[in-house]
Design a protein around this motif. Structure first.
Motif, mmCIF file in Angstrom:
data_model
loop_
_atom_site.group_PDB
_atom_site.id
_atom_site.type_symbol
_atom_site.label_atom_id
_atom_site.label_comp_id
_atom_site.label_asym_id
_atom_site.label_seq_id
_atom_site.Cartn_x
_atom_site.Cartn_y
_atom_site.Cartn_z
ATOM 1 N N VAL A 20 -47.699 -53.926 54.806
ATOM 2 C CA VAL A 20 -48.191 -53.034 55.863
ATOM 3 C C VAL A 20 -46.999 -52.244 56.395
ATOM 4 O O VAL A 20 -45.976 -52.830 56.758
ATOM 5 N N TYR A 21 -47.159 -50.921 56.432
ATOM 6 C CA TYR A 21 -46.090 -50.053 56.922
ATOM 7 C C TYR A 21 -46.549 -49.328 58.181
ATOM 8 O O TYR A 21 -47.689 -48.870 58.273
ATOM 9 N N ARG A 22 -45.658 -49.228 59.126
ATOM 10 C CA ARG A 22 -45.958 -48.640 60.429
ATOM 11 C C ARG A 22 -46.320 -47.169 60.294
ATOM 12 O O ARG A 22 -45.720 -46.423 59.511
ATOM 13 N N ASP A 23 -47.319 -46.756 61.065
ATOM 14 C CA ASP A 23 -47.670 -45.349 61.187
ATOM 15 C C ASP A 23 -46.900 -44.785 62.372
ATOM 16 O O ASP A 23 -47.220 -45.073 63.530
ATOM 17 N N THR A 24 -45.896 -43.980 62.104
ATOM 18 C CA THR A 24 -45.037 -43.462 63.167
ATOM 19 C C THR A 24 -45.714 -42.379 63.998
ATOM 20 O O THR A 24 -45.193 -41.983 65.045
ATOM 21 N N ASN A 25 -46.881 -41.893 63.549
ATOM 22 C CA ASN A 25 -47.595 -40.856 64.290
ATOM 23 C C ASN A 25 -48.703 -41.414 65.183
ATOM 24 O O ASN A 25 -49.395 -40.651 65.862
ATOM 25 N N ALA A 26 -48.878 -42.725 65.179
ATOM 26 C CA ALA A 26 -50.000 -43.326 65.907
ATOM 27 C C ALA A 26 -49.789 -43.233 67.412
ATOM 28 O O ALA A 26 -48.672 -43.373 67.911
ATOM 29 N N LEU A 27 -50.888 -42.991 68.145
ATOM 30 C CA LEU A 27 -50.848 -43.021 69.598
ATOM 31 C C LEU A 27 -50.741 -44.465 70.064
ATOM 32 O O LEU A 27 -51.365 -45.362 69.501
ATOM 33 N N GLU A 28 -49.960 -44.698 71.092
ATOM 34 C CA GLU A 28 -49.801 -46.050 71.620
ATOM 35 C C GLU A 28 -50.988 -46.392 72.505
ATOM 36 O O GLU A 28 -51.402 -45.605 73.354
#
Length: 215
Positions: A20-28
């Motif tokens: 699983v790789y982080r989505d750096t564009n995701a809203l917190e």
């Protein structure tokens, strides 16, 4: 894609082996928020009995005789990546191919469910919602919500409210959603707002009935 994330992935409560790789564009959002992170598409499709093929500007997923198209770009951000012939895709995007649902109620795991899988994990009453939120939220968040101005609870609409809608309201027409429908609610936004308001009352030791204090 961002950094590798240590988190388990499940399909219909069966563990699927995928990085699983982080989505750096995701809203917190409030609470666990890995559902937009990237997983390998192949093992997830295998787990649900689906197949996929690359198309121009997207991916076609074939499930139960129906084809669902996933765009390469969504709202200006990549919806999937291809690396060494492996397709990594937003975990949440896969659910639309089978009209399924998602769940993440801790930081160590996330779940995908097909539409025919019975979701007994979703609360079936307001009391069960409050108990689940007690377990989900940390003390600082609960204290802030408890002490919030009742007229300003709307500030939680796109954080905690979004989590409630994605995990409890949208996945099933039964369970807590049926409670609201039977009470005359029609919109998911109103349902999540009522849960937050009820939880605010609960944290303050006050009784709450559906509709109390709503504008």
């Amino acid at each position: 894609m961002g950094a590798l994330v240590v988190i388990d992935v499940y399909v219909n409560d069966v563990k699927v082996e995928t990085p699983v790789y982080r989505d750096t564009n995701a809203l917190e959002i409030a609470g666990p928020d890995n559902l937009s992170d990237f997983v390998l598409l192949a093992p997830v499709c295998e787990a649900i009995g689906a197949s996929f093929s690359l198309q121009d500007n997207g991916i076609a997923i074939l499930y139960s005789g129906e084809s669902y198209f996933i765009d390469e770009i969504l709202f200006g951000d990549p919806n999937y990546y291809i690396s060494n012939d492996h397709v990594y895709i937003h975990f949440w995007a896969i659910r639309y191919a089978m009209n399924g649902s998602l769940k993440q109620d801790d930081y160590d795991s996330m779940y995908l469910y097909t539409a025919d899988f019975e979701r007994l994990d979703i609360p079936a009453s307001l009391e069960e919602c409050y108990a689940a939120l007690d377990a989900l939220l940390d003390d600082a968040f609960k204290e802030a919500l408890r002490d919030a101005d009742p007229n300003e609870l709307y500030v939680y609409h796109f954080g905690l409210g979004m989590w409630i809608r994605n995990n409890w309201i949208y996945p099933s027409e039964n369970r807590i959603t049926k409670v609201f429908v039977d009470a005359g609610f029609e919109e998911a936004d109103g349902m999540s707002s009522a849960i937050i308001r009820g939880y605010h009352y609960y944290l303050n030791g006050l009784p709450y009935e559906l509709g109390d204090g709503e504008p």
